[in-house]
Design a protein around this motif. Structure first.
Motif, PDB file in Angstrom:
ATOM      1  N   GLY A 108       5.587  -4.257  12.635  1.00 46.10           N
ATOM      2  CA  GLY A 108       5.569  -4.193  14.094  1.00 46.10           C
ATOM      3  C   GLY A 108       4.511  -5.097  14.710  1.00 46.10           C
ATOM      4  O   GLY A 108       4.651  -5.542  15.842  1.00 46.10           O
ATOM      5  N   ILE A 109       3.447  -5.368  13.963  1.00 45.81           N
ATOM      6  CA  ILE A 109       2.372  -6.228  14.466  1.00 45.81           C
ATOM      7  C   ILE A 109       2.614  -7.697  14.135  1.00 45.81           C
ATOM      8  O   ILE A 109       2.511  -8.573  14.998  1.00 45.81           O
ATOM      9  CB  ILE A 109       1.014  -5.785  13.884  1.00 45.81           C
ATOM     10  CG1 ILE A 109       0.688  -4.359  14.326  1.00 45.81           C
ATOM     11  CG2 ILE A 109      -0.095  -6.743  14.324  1.00 45.81           C
ATOM     12  CD1 ILE A 109      -0.591  -3.802  13.712  1.00 45.81           C
ATOM     13  N   PHE A 110       2.966  -7.975  12.864  1.00 49.84           N
ATOM     14  CA  PHE A 110       3.053  -9.367  12.390  1.00 49.84           C
ATOM     15  C   PHE A 110       4.476  -9.874  12.202  1.00 49.84           C
ATOM     16  O   PHE A 110       4.667 -11.033  11.854  1.00 49.84           O
ATOM     17  CB  PHE A 110       2.289  -9.506  11.064  1.00 49.84           C
ATOM     18  CG  PHE A 110       0.833  -9.157  11.167  1.00 49.84           C
ATOM     19  CD1 PHE A 110      -0.066 -10.025  11.776  1.00 49.84           C
ATOM     20  CD2 PHE A 110       0.350  -7.957  10.653  1.00 49.84           C
ATOM     21  CE1 PHE A 110      -1.413  -9.699  11.863  1.00 49.84           C
ATOM     22  CE2 PHE A 110      -0.990  -7.636  10.736  1.00 49.84           C
ATOM     23  CZ  PHE A 110      -1.873  -8.504  11.351  1.00 49.84           C
ATOM     24  N   LEU A 138       0.829  -1.199   0.000  1.00 50.78           N
ATOM     25  CA  LEU A 138       0.000   0.000   0.000  1.00 50.78           C
ATOM     26  C   LEU A 138       0.870   1.259   0.000  1.00 50.78           C
ATOM     27  O   LEU A 138       1.814   1.365   0.801  1.00 50.78           O
ATOM     28  CB  LEU A 138      -0.926   0.023   1.215  1.00 50.78           C
ATOM     29  CG  LEU A 138      -2.243  -0.746   1.112  1.00 50.78           C
ATOM     30  CD1 LEU A 138      -2.997  -0.682   2.433  1.00 50.78           C
ATOM     31  CD2 LEU A 138      -3.117  -0.183  -0.012  1.00 50.78           C
ATOM     32  N   PRO A 139       0.587   2.208  -0.909  1.00 48.14           N
ATOM     33  CA  PRO A 139       1.420   3.421  -0.994  1.00 48.14           C
ATOM     34  C   PRO A 139       1.094   4.434   0.106  1.00 48.14           C
ATOM     35  O   PRO A 139       0.719   5.581  -0.155  1.00 48.14           O
ATOM     36  CB  PRO A 139       1.067   3.954  -2.387  1.00 48.14           C
ATOM     37  CG  PRO A 139      -0.348   3.530  -2.607  1.00 48.14           C
ATOM     38  CD  PRO A 139      -0.464   2.175  -1.943  1.00 48.14           C
ATOM     39  N   ILE A 140       1.225   3.988   1.362  1.00 48.52           N
ATOM     40  CA  ILE A 140       0.946   4.844   2.513  1.00 48.52           C
ATOM     41  C   ILE A 140       2.220   4.929   3.358  1.00 48.52           C
ATOM     42  O   ILE A 140       2.756   3.891   3.763  1.00 48.52           O
ATOM     43  CB  ILE A 140      -0.208   4.281   3.373  1.00 48.52           C
ATOM     44  CG1 ILE A 140      -1.496   4.193   2.535  1.00 48.52           C
ATOM     45  CG2 ILE A 140      -0.432   5.141   4.609  1.00 48.52           C
ATOM     46  CD1 ILE A 140      -2.648   3.544   3.265  1.00 48.52           C
ATOM     47  N   PRO A 141       2.730   6.114   3.624  1.00 50.04           N
ATOM     48  CA  PRO A 141       3.956   6.242   4.430  1.00 50.04           C
ATOM     49  C   PRO A 141       3.797   5.591   5.799  1.00 50.04           C
ATOM     50  O   PRO A 141       2.811   5.814   6.507  1.00 50.04           O
ATOM     51  CB  PRO A 141       4.132   7.768   4.552  1.00 50.04           C
ATOM     52  CG  PRO A 141       3.412   8.333   3.374  1.00 50.04           C
ATOM     53  CD  PRO A 141       2.240   7.426   3.136  1.00 50.04           C
ATOM     54  N   GLY A 142       4.767   4.772   6.183  1.00 51.20           N
ATOM     55  CA  GLY A 142       4.766   4.116   7.481  1.00 51.20           C
ATOM     56  C   GLY A 142       3.944   2.850   7.549  1.00 51.20           C
ATOM     57  O   GLY A 142       3.942   2.170   8.586  1.00 51.20           O
ATOM     58  N   TYR A 143       3.229   2.498   6.457  1.00 50.35           N
ATOM     59  CA  TYR A 143       2.360   1.306   6.473  1.00 50.35           C
ATOM     60  C   TYR A 143       3.163   0.025   6.677  1.00 50.35           C
ATOM     61  O   TYR A 143       2.796  -0.817   7.510  1.00 50.35           O
ATOM     62  CB  TYR A 143       1.572   1.238   5.164  1.00 50.35           C
ATOM     63  CG  TYR A 143       0.811  -0.056   4.968  1.00 50.35           C
ATOM     64  CD1 TYR A 143      -0.356  -0.324   5.684  1.00 50.35           C
ATOM     65  CD2 TYR A 143       1.255  -1.013   4.054  1.00 50.35           C
ATOM     66  CE1 TYR A 143      -1.055  -1.512   5.497  1.00 50.35           C
ATOM     67  CE2 TYR A 143       0.555  -2.199   3.859  1.00 50.35           C
ATOM     68  CZ  TYR A 143      -0.590  -2.442   4.577  1.00 50.35           C
ATOM     69  OH  TYR A 143      -1.276  -3.617   4.391  1.00 50.35           O
TER      70      TYR A 143
END
Length: 452
Positions: free
Chosen positions: A60-62, A49-54
Motif C-alpha cells: 500500500g505504501i510502495f 517478514l512473518p507478520i500478518p498484514g505486513y
C-alpha cells in the motif's frame, strides 16, 4: 580392540581428517561466504517478514512491486553462491600453500564459467544464448564449484612450486611477472575445462554441472534430508567437540554446502509461487535447523546446561563458570563453558552433550513434519542471534515456541548430570575426594573434578 581404543582411533582419524588441506579449505571457504548469505538473508527477511498484514501494508505504501529491490539483493548473493564458493575455497587452499591465491581464484572462476551451461530455456521454449545461468551459479552448482576449486588449486600450486611457467627477467615488475607465470596453469586449466565441456556436450548431451548435480549432489541432498542424516550430523558435532576437536567446524566444512543447497531449493519453491508447507519437494533438514535449533546457545545446546546450573549449583566453581559463560551463551558462544568447565573429556557431561542435540533435532523435525512449522527458506539470521528471537525471525511465533520447548528439554536433560558434576566440585572444595576422605592441601588443585 576394546571400546576405548576404538574411540581413540576414531578421534585420531577425525583430527587428521580436519587437517587435510582440501577439508580445511572447504571449511574456511564456506566461512567466507557467511557475510553474503547473512546480508542476503536480511533483505530476504525484510521482503518476507512473518507478520500478518505486513505484505499488504508495504504494498500500500510502495506499490505491488515493492519487493523487487530486496529480491535483487538476495539474487545477487544466494543466486551466485557457487561463484562465491569457487573463489573463496580456491583462495583459502592456495593461500595455505603459500602461492598466489588471488590469481588462482580468478583462474578458478574462469574455469567454472567454461563448464557452465551456455544457454537457458525461457518461458515458451525459446533458447537464450551467451548468458550466465543463475540456476547453476547458485545452489545447484555448489558441488561443481567445490570440485573445480580443488582441481584448480592443485594444478596452480603444482605449477608454481615446480616453477612451471614463463619466467620474466628480474627487471620486470612483480605484478607483470606473476601474470605471465599464470599463463601456463591457465592454459592447462582452460584446456581441461574445454575438454570436460566437450565430453559432456558431445557424448552425453549435457554439461558438467548438470551431470554432477544428477549423480552426486541430488543423492547427497537426499541423504542429508532425513532424520538419520540429521542425527549423524548432530551427533558427530558433539562427539568431536567433547573430544577437543571443533566439531561444528569439521562437520560443517563437509555438510554445510549440502544444507545450504537444501534451503536454497526451498527458496526456489517459494520463488515459483508455491508453498513450502505440505510440499513433498520441500527439504526439512537445512542449515537453519543445525545453526538455530540444534545448536541454541552453542554446540551441545549448552544453554540448557547453564540454566540447570543456575537452578541447582552449590559449588563455587560451578557458580563462577556459570556466571562467566551465561552472557556469551545468550549469543551462542559457548567456548567458555566447553573449555572452562570443562565439557571436553568430561565423563559427567558426555551423555547429555550428545543426547540433547539429537532430541532437539527430533522435536524440530517433528514440528515441521506435522505442519506446526514451515520448512526453512534461504532466510538466515546471524549466528549470534539469541535463542527464541532467532526462532521468531525465521518461522514466526511457531519457531519461538519450538525453541522454548527445546531449551526446556535441554535444561531437564542436563539437570541430573549438572547436579552430579556440581556435587563432585563441591566435595573437592570441601577437601573431600570421591571416596569421601580428607586430602592434603597439596593434593587440591582447585580444578574441576574430572574422573576418566
Amino acid at each position: 580392540m576394546n571400546k576405548q581404543e576404538l574411540f581413540d582411533k576414531f578421534i585420531e582419524f577425525m583430527g587428521r581428517f580436519a587437517e587435510i588441506r582440501a577439508v580445511a579449505a572447504l571449511r574456511d571457504g564456506f566461512i567466507m561466504t557467511t557475510p553474503f548469505t547473512i546480508c542476503g538473508s536480511v533483505f530476504l527477511l525484510l521482503a518476507n517478514l512473518p507478520i500478518p498484514g505486513y505484505a499488504e501494508f508495504m504494498a500500500g505504501i510502495f506499490g505491488p512491486e515493492w519487493t523487487a529491490p530486496l529480491n535483487a539483493v538476495s539474487g545477487a548473493t544466494f543466486s551466485v553462491l557457487a561463484f562465491i564458493a569457487v573463489l573463496a575455497i580456491t583462495y583459502k587452499y592456495v593461500e595455505a600453500e603459500g602461492c598466489d591465491a588471488i590469481m588462482a581464484s580468478i583462474l578458478a572462476l574462469s574455469t567454472f564459467l567454461i563448464v557452465l551451461p551456455p544457454t537457458v530455456t525461457a518461458t515458451g521454449g525459446a533458447v537464450v544464448d551467451n548468458i550466465i545461468p543463475k540456476a547453476w551459479a547458485g545452489s545447484n552448482g555448489v558441488i561443481t564449484a567445490i570440485l573445480v576449486s580443488f582441481v584448480v588449486s592443485w594444478v596452480f600450486c603444482y605449477c608454481e612450486k615446480n616453477h612451471i611457467g614463463i619466467k620474466m627477467p628480474p627487471a620486470v615488475p612483480g605484478g607483470v611477472a606473476k601474470a605471465f607465470e599464470a599463463l601456463t596453469p591457465g592454459m592447462v586449466l582452460f584446456t581441461l575445462g574445454a575438454a570436460v565441456y566437450g565430453l559432456c556436450h558431445f557424448l552425453g548431451a549435457t554439461t558438467f554441472p548438470e551431470l554432477i548435480f544428477k549423480i552426486v549432489q541430488t543423492p547427497l541432498q537426499g541423504l542429508s534430508d532425513t532424520l538419520i542424516g540429521g542425527s549423524i550430523i548432530a551427533a558427530l558435532q558433539s562427539i568431536l567437540f567433547w573430544a577437543g576437536i571443533h566439531g561444528p567446524n569439521v562437520v560443517g566444512g563437509v555438510v554445510n554446502p549440502i544444507l545450504i543447497a537444501n534451503s536454497l531449493d526451498n527458496q526456489h519453491i517459494i520463488d515459483m509461487g508455491m508453498q513450502l508447507a505440505g510440499n513433498p519437494d520441500a527439504k526439512i533438514i537445512t542449515c537453519q535447523i543445525n545453526d538455530v535449533f540444534i545448536k541454541s546457545g552453542g554446540c551441545g545446546l549448552t544453554i540448557g546446561l547453564l540454566l540447570a546450573s543456575w537452578l541447582s549449583a552449590k559449588s563455587s566453581q560451578m557458580k563462577s563458570i556459570t556466571k562467566l559463560a551465561s552472557v556469551p551463551g545468550l549469543f551462542n558462544i559457548n567456548e567458555p563453558i566447553i573449555f572452562g568447565l570443562p565439557i571436553v573429556f568430561n565423563p559427567y557431561l558426555l551423555v547429555p552433550f550428545i543426547l540433547v542435540p539429537l532430541l532437539a533435532l527430533i522435536i524440530t523435525y517433528a514440528s515441521i513434519a506435522i505442519g506446526f512449522m514451515n520448512p526453512f527458506s534461504a532466510v538466515q539470521v546471524p549466528w549470534t542471534t539469541p535463542p527464541i528471537i532467532a526462532g521468531l525471525l525465521l518461522n514466526g511465533w511457531q519457531g519461538a515456541v519450538v525453541q522454548i520447548i527445546i531449551i526446556a528439554m535441554s535444561t531437564a536433560v542436563y539437570f541430573p548430570f549438572v547436579r552430579a558434576q556440581d556435587k563432585a566440585m563441591l566435595a573437592e572444595e570441601q577437601g573431600e575426594g570421591s571416596d569421601g576422605k580428607q586430602h592434603d592441601d597439596s593434593e587440591e588443585s582447585g580444578e574441576p573434578a574430572l574422573h576418566h
